[in-house]
Design a protein around this motif. Sequence first.
Motif, PDB file in Angstrom:
ATOM      1  N   ILE A   1      52.838   6.278 -26.856  1.00 36.37           N
ATOM      2  CA  ILE A   1      53.670   5.611 -27.874  1.00 36.37           C
ATOM      3  C   ILE A   1      53.187   5.968 -29.266  1.00 36.37           C
ATOM      4  CG2 ILE A   1      54.342   3.356 -28.798  1.00 36.37           C
ATOM      5  CD1 ILE A   1      54.156   2.295 -25.914  1.00 36.37           C
ATOM      6  N   GLY A   2      51.834   5.998 -29.425  1.00 35.56           N
ATOM      7  CA  GLY A   2      51.297   6.363 -30.736  1.00 35.56           C
ATOM      8  C   GLY A   2      51.682   7.772 -31.142  1.00 35.56           C
ATOM      9  N   VAL A   3      51.638   8.724 -30.189  1.00 35.12           N
ATOM     10  CA  VAL A   3      52.020  10.102 -30.500  1.00 35.12           C
ATOM     11  C   VAL A   3      53.492  10.173 -30.875  1.00 35.12           C
ATOM     12  CG1 VAL A   3      52.269  12.419 -29.529  1.00 35.12           C
ATOM     13  CG2 VAL A   3      50.204  11.083 -29.058  1.00 35.12           C
ATOM     14  N   ARG A   4      54.331   9.465 -30.150  1.00 34.65           N
ATOM     15  CA  ARG A   4      55.765   9.500 -30.448  1.00 34.65           C
ATOM     16  C   ARG A   4      56.064   8.887 -31.812  1.00 34.65           C
ATOM     17  NH1 ARG A   4      59.433  10.444 -26.476  1.00 34.65           N
ATOM     18  NH2 ARG A   4      60.890   8.948 -27.400  1.00 34.65           N
ATOM     19  N   LYS A   5      55.354   7.816 -32.155  1.00 40.53           N
ATOM     20  CA  LYS A   5      55.560   7.216 -33.472  1.00 40.53           C
ATOM     21  C   LYS A   5      55.026   8.120 -34.575  1.00 40.53           C
ATOM     22  CE  LYS A   5      55.101   2.782 -34.063  1.00 40.53           C
ATOM     23  NZ  LYS A   5      56.480   2.337 -34.245  1.00 40.53           N
ATOM     24  N   ALA A   6      53.956   8.859 -34.255  1.00 45.31           N
ATOM     25  CA  ALA A   6      53.390   9.759 -35.260  1.00 45.31           C
ATOM     26  C   ALA A   6      54.332  10.902 -35.604  1.00 45.31           C
ATOM     27  CB  ALA A   6      52.055  10.317 -34.758  1.00 45.31           C
TER      28      ALA A   6
ATOM     29  N   ALA B   1      59.236   8.963 -34.149  1.00 43.99           N
ATOM     30  CA  ALA B   1      60.095   8.153 -33.278  1.00 43.99           C
ATOM     31  C   ALA B   1      60.022   6.686 -33.702  1.00 43.99           C
ATOM     32  CB  ALA B   1      59.652   8.297 -31.823  1.00 43.99           C
ATOM     33  N   SER B   2      61.163   6.070 -33.790  1.00 45.39           N
ATOM     34  CA  SER B   2      61.212   4.659 -34.178  1.00 45.39           C
ATOM     35  C   SER B   2      60.996   3.766 -32.955  1.00 45.39           C
ATOM     36  CB  SER B   2      62.563   4.329 -34.812  1.00 45.39           C
ATOM     37  OG  SER B   2      63.612   4.510 -33.871  1.00 45.39           O
ATOM     38  N   SER B   3      60.714   2.501 -33.226  1.00 47.34           N
ATOM     39  CA  SER B   3      60.529   1.546 -32.127  1.00 47.34           C
ATOM     40  C   SER B   3      61.789   1.425 -31.283  1.00 47.34           C
ATOM     41  CB  SER B   3      60.135   0.173 -32.688  1.00 47.34           C
ATOM     42  OG  SER B   3      58.916   0.252 -33.390  1.00 47.34           O
ATOM     43  N   ARG B   4      62.972   1.528 -31.917  1.00 48.92           N
ATOM     44  CA  ARG B   4      64.230   1.442 -31.190  1.00 48.92           C
ATOM     45  C   ARG B   4      64.358   2.591 -30.186  1.00 48.92           C
ATOM     46  NH1 ARG B   4      69.356  -0.762 -32.150  1.00 48.92           N
ATOM     47  NH2 ARG B   4      68.601  -1.640 -34.111  1.00 48.92           N
ATOM     48  N   VAL B   5      63.983   3.809 -30.607  1.00 48.27           N
ATOM     49  CA  VAL B   5      64.072   4.964 -29.716  1.00 48.27           C
ATOM     50  C   VAL B   5      63.108   4.821 -28.539  1.00 48.27           C
ATOM     51  CG1 VAL B   5      63.702   7.461 -29.545  1.00 48.27           C
ATOM     52  CG2 VAL B   5      64.868   6.502 -31.540  1.00 48.27           C
TER      53      VAL B   5
END
Length: 211
Positions: free
Chosen positions: A121-126, A129-133
Motif C-alpha cells: 500500500i505504501g509503494v502504491r501511495k508513493a 495511487a489514492s486511497s479510493r483506488v
Amino acid sequence: MTAGMQIKYLSPSAPCCRTFPKKPPALPTAIAHLLVVPKSLAEHDTCKRQVKRTLGRLHNFDPEDKEATPVWDTVKESQAFEKLMDAMKYFLGAIGITTLLLEGWGDERHAVAVRERTREIGVRKAVGASSRVILRQFFVESMIIVFLSGGAGMAIAYGLCALVNLIPMPPFFAGLMPTWQSGVLSFSVLGTIAVLFRAVPRHESSEYRSD
C-alpha cells in the motif's frame, strides 16, 4: 407397492356397507367417518364449526364437546408441519450465518494480512495511487473471492441435493429442494461479510502514511 404404505380409496356407501358391514352394537347404516372439504382454506375453521353444530343438532350433543366429535384436522397438521420445517430452516440458516460471521471475525488473521500488505500500500501511495483506488482494488479482490468460493459452495450444495434426490424417498418426504431465494440470500450474506471483514480493514490500512 412400497412396503409399509397404505392405499386409500373412496367408495359409495351402499356397496361399502354390504362389503364391510358394521359390527354390533353399531347400526348397519351408521357412518363412521365424514370427509369434509371446505371451499377455501380461509373457511376451514368456519366449516368445521358448522359440521359440528349440524351433527350436534341432529344427534343431541354439545358441538363444543371434543370427545363427542373428534376431528382429524389435516389442515392443522399440515400447518404444524410447515411451521416445523420453517423453524428448522431458520435454525440451520442461523447456524450458517453464525459460521460465516465467526469465520470473518478472524481479527488476528486479518491483522496479519493487513500488515503484510502495508508495504504494498505504501509503494502504491508513493507512486500516486489514492486511497479510493487502493480501496477499489481490495473491494474487487473481495468480490472475486466471494464469487469463486460462493460459486463453488453453491455448486457443491446443489450437486449434493441432486444426488440425494436420486435416492428413493420415504413417504411424505419430497427430497432436498433448493430454491433460488436461498442461493441469493447465501451470496448476499457472504458478500456482506467479505466487505465488512476484508475491505474495511484494507481501507484502514490504505490511510496509513508510508515512510
